[in-house]
Design a protein around this motif. Structure first.
Motif, PDB file in Angstrom:
ATOM      1  N   ASP A  33       1.052  -0.800   0.385  1.00  0.00           N
ATOM      2  CA  ASP A  33       0.220   0.080  -0.412  1.00  0.00           C
ATOM      3  C   ASP A  33       0.762   0.686  -0.013  1.00  0.00           C
ATOM      4  O   ASP A  33       1.931   0.927   0.738  1.00  0.00           O
ATOM      5  N   ARG A  38      -0.209   1.513   6.495  1.00  0.00           N
ATOM      6  CA  ARG A  38      -1.867   0.894   6.215  1.00  0.00           C
ATOM      7  C   ARG A  38      -1.564  -0.561   5.733  1.00  0.00           C
ATOM      8  O   ARG A  38      -1.791  -1.289   6.486  1.00  0.00           O
ATOM      9  N   ASP A  73     -10.357   2.528  -7.818  1.00  0.00           N
ATOM     10  CA  ASP A  73     -10.411   2.327  -9.259  1.00  0.00           C
ATOM     11  C   ASP A  73      -9.472   2.670 -10.284  1.00  0.00           C
ATOM     12  O   ASP A  73      -9.538   1.381 -11.446  1.00  0.00           O
ATOM     13  N   SER A 122     -18.739  -9.060  -7.541  1.00  0.00           N
ATOM     14  CA  SER A 122     -18.763 -10.319  -6.766  1.00  0.00           C
ATOM     15  C   SER A 122     -19.928 -11.149  -6.560  1.00  0.00           C
ATOM     16  O   SER A 122     -20.404 -11.873  -5.381  1.00  0.00           O
TER      17      SER A 122
HETATM   18  N1  LIG Z   1     -16.459  -6.645  -5.452  1.00  0.00           N
HETATM   19  C1  LIG Z   1     -16.494  -6.037  -4.403  1.00  0.00           C
HETATM   20  O1  LIG Z   1     -17.573  -6.001  -4.149  1.00  0.00           O
HETATM   21  C2  LIG Z   1     -16.275  -4.768  -3.718  1.00  0.00           C
HETATM   22  C3  LIG Z   1     -16.245  -4.039  -2.878  1.00  0.00           C
HETATM   23  C4  LIG Z   1     -15.558  -2.918  -1.787  1.00  0.00           C
HETATM   24  C5  LIG Z   1     -15.125  -2.027  -2.633  1.00  0.00           C
HETATM   25  N2  LIG Z   1     -14.527  -2.926  -4.104  1.00  0.00           N
HETATM   26  C6  LIG Z   1     -13.343  -1.974  -5.006  1.00  0.00           C
HETATM   27  O2  LIG Z   1     -11.970  -2.412  -3.776  1.00  0.00           O
HETATM   28  C7  LIG Z   1     -11.438  -1.068  -4.568  1.00  0.00           C
HETATM   29  C8  LIG Z   1     -10.130  -0.685  -3.220  1.00  0.00           C
HETATM   30  O3  LIG Z   1     -11.988  -0.284  -2.603  1.00  0.00           O
HETATM   31  P1  LIG Z   1     -11.980   0.069  -0.546  1.00  0.00           P
HETATM   32  O4  LIG Z   1     -13.131   0.737  -0.785  1.00  0.00           O
HETATM   33  O5  LIG Z   1     -10.964  -0.776   0.215  1.00  0.00           O
HETATM   34  O6  LIG Z   1     -11.032   0.851  -0.999  1.00  0.00           O
HETATM   35  P2  LIG Z   1      -9.674   1.938   0.202  1.00  0.00           P
HETATM   36  O7  LIG Z   1      -9.821   3.312  -0.306  1.00  0.00           O
HETATM   37  O8  LIG Z   1     -10.426   1.977   1.361  1.00  0.00           O
HETATM   38  O9  LIG Z   1      -8.193   1.197  -0.101  1.00  0.00           O
HETATM   39  C9  LIG Z   1      -7.848   1.349  -1.035  1.00  0.00           C
HETATM   40  C10 LIG Z   1      -6.761   1.148  -0.920  1.00  0.00           C
HETATM   41  O10 LIG Z   1      -5.184   1.240  -2.231  1.00  0.00           O
HETATM   42  C11 LIG Z   1      -4.709   2.246  -1.266  1.00  0.00           C
HETATM   43  N3  LIG Z   1      -3.361   2.796  -2.213  1.00  0.00           N
HETATM   44  C12 LIG Z   1      -3.740   3.448  -3.419  1.00  0.00           C
HETATM   45  N4  LIG Z   1      -2.722   3.947  -4.983  1.00  0.00           N
HETATM   46  C13 LIG Z   1      -2.356   2.372  -4.455  1.00  0.00           C
HETATM   47  C14 LIG Z   1      -0.828   2.354  -5.329  1.00  0.00           C
HETATM   48  N5  LIG Z   1      -0.326   3.131  -6.467  1.00  0.00           N
HETATM   49  N6  LIG Z   1      -0.505   1.308  -4.909  1.00  0.00           N
HETATM   50  C15 LIG Z   1      -0.911   0.342  -3.546  1.00  0.00           C
HETATM   51  N7  LIG Z   1      -1.541   0.530  -3.007  1.00  0.00           N
HETATM   52  C16 LIG Z   1      -2.443   2.148  -3.366  1.00  0.00           C
HETATM   53  C17 LIG Z   1      -5.159   3.373  -0.811  1.00  0.00           C
HETATM   54  O11 LIG Z   1      -3.954   3.693   0.108  1.00  0.00           O
HETATM   55  C18 LIG Z   1      -6.129   2.126   0.431  1.00  0.00           C
HETATM   56  O12 LIG Z   1      -5.615   1.672   1.579  1.00  0.00           O
HETATM   57  C19 LIG Z   1     -11.982  -0.500  -4.773  1.00  0.00           C
HETATM   58  O13 LIG Z   1     -11.475  -0.521  -6.266  1.00  0.00           O
HETATM   59  C20 LIG Z   1     -14.108  -0.913  -5.008  1.00  0.00           C
HETATM   60  O14 LIG Z   1     -14.384  -0.507  -6.226  1.00  0.00           O
HETATM   61  C21 LIG Z   1     -15.103  -4.095  -4.341  1.00  0.00           C
END
Ligand SMILES: NC(=O)c1ccc[n+]([C@@H]2O[C@H](COP(=O)([O-])OP(=O)(O)OC[C@H]3O[C@@H](n4cnc5c(N)ncnc54)[C@H](O)[C@@H]3O)[C@@H](O)[C@H]2O)c1
Length: 347
Positions: A33, A38, A73, A122
């Protein structure tokens, strides 16, 4: 042992870590991350040995077979393409990318490198949607004529998932500069996949998007709150049926509700995930004249995480793959174009 790296260790990454921990023959060996603490906390929580803040260094230093891309995204495409270039299998979060060109490039790269590729749409984890797909494919409800699909959330009006004004995970979802495509890209992608998987491919869309003012100046710190938060789409399917798909973050009283009703000329099916992931209701045969509905129990069905690991083991790529992710992305792009131009767009 299949060795997995999880990239992006925010909220959803915990679901990935728990899902992989429950599958035999795979292990999460690295976490990455851009926010070091984190990644550290996540690694501690899930017993992950290697912790990185730079994905390139992770790839250079840790031996992994697969990457689970759980970044926001806009980061899906660069991280997935980098992993594919190194020959890693990739499970990528939805939406596959933020536009069709990137999504198609990801699908093409994965095919060329012959790596297993899946997108985490999902709600395919629901056995009911697979049964609905099978019943409709077998003609059990006749020709599909009409459908309605909705995905409702309420985190803009309710605090059941915390206060969106304070949590970066919600704020980036409200801001196009942070790569969000709004409610349409966030959960519209799920319901468009869900509905079209069962009812048939999308041929044309007419979409209206709305972004409501939320705070004074529509800005909180770095986040300009300009991403759409309600979407209403009329859809025509390749088979001729028409239907509506709508989604919003303003659906007070609904934390996370997916509903699909499909009406054929000889029957109808309802999948309501608030009621059950493993049941659907069907009206067919003699019951059509009496409007009587029967409940069908379905499943179990493997989760996308299980399908991903099984695909790596067998070499046979399961669904939904990147090509499917790209196909849904094409529909999303058409929805944005339709809203901008105020007309129906053919896919
Ligand atoms: N399939 C599902 O049902 C479902 C549910 C929730 C979220 N999601 C998807 O999961 C993804 C993450 O969502 P989330 O709610 O966990 O968001 P979040 O903001 O809680 O987590 C994203 C993490 O990615 C990190 N990050 C950002 N850029 C990065 C990089 N270049 N390299 C490494 N880490 C990086 C951020 O610091 C953060 O900790 C999104 O694309 C969201 O659409 C999918």
């Amino acid at each position: 042992m299949i060795r997995i790296a999880i990239v992006g260790t925010g909220g959803m990454a915990n679901t990935h870590a728990r899902a992989f921990a429950a599958i035999r023959g795979c292990k999460v060996v690295a976490a990455c991350d851009v926010i070091p603490e984190r990644a550290e906390e996540f690694a501690k929580r899930h017993d992950v040995p290697a912790v990185h803040t730079d994905f390139d260094r992770l790839l250079a230093e840790v031996d992994v077979d697969a990457v689970s891309n759980v970044t926001p995204d806009a980061v899906h495409a660069p991280v997935s393409l980098r992993a594919i270039a190194e020959g890693k299998h990739v499970l990528c979060e939805k939406p596959l990318a933020t536009n069709y060109a990137d999504a198609a490039a990801m699908a093409k790269a994965a095919k060329r490198k012959r790596v297993i590729n899946m997108v985490n749409l999902s709600y395919r984890n629901s056995a009911a949607i697979h049964r609905a797909h099978d019943l409709i494919s077998r003609g059990e409800i006749g020709r599909v004529m009409h459908f309605e699909a909705s995905y409702l959330q309420s985190w803009l009006t309710s605090r059941h998932w915390g206060d969106w004004r304070r949590a970066p995970a919600w704020l980036w979802r409200l801001s196009t500069a942070h790569g969000s495509k709004g409610v349409l890209g966030d959960i519209g992608v799920h319901i468009l996949d869900f509905a079209s998987y069962a009812a048939g491919d999308v041929k044309a869309v007419n979409c209206r998007l709305k972004t409501f003012p939320k705070v004074k100046g529509n800005r909180l710190g770095d986040y300009v709150l300009d991403a759409n938060d309600s979407a209403v789409i009329t859809v025509e399917l390749a088979g001729g049926a028409i239907g509506t798909v709508h989604t919003t973050r303003w659906a007070t009283g609904h934390a996370n509700s997916l509903l699909l009703r499909i009406h054929g000329d000889r029957g109808a099916i309802v999948v309501d995930l608030d009621k059950s992931y493993r049941e659907l209701r069907i009206c067919r045969g003699r019951n059509v004249d009496k409007n009587v509905w029967k409940t069908i129990r379905c499943g179990p069905t493997p989760t996308i995480y299980q399908r991903f690991i099984r695909s790596i083991r067998t070499g046979k790529n399961d669904q939904p793959d990147f090509a499917r992710g790209a196909a849904v992305q094409k529909v999303l792009d058409a929805c944005f174009q339709s809203d901008a131009e105020g007309r129906t767009i053919s896919i």
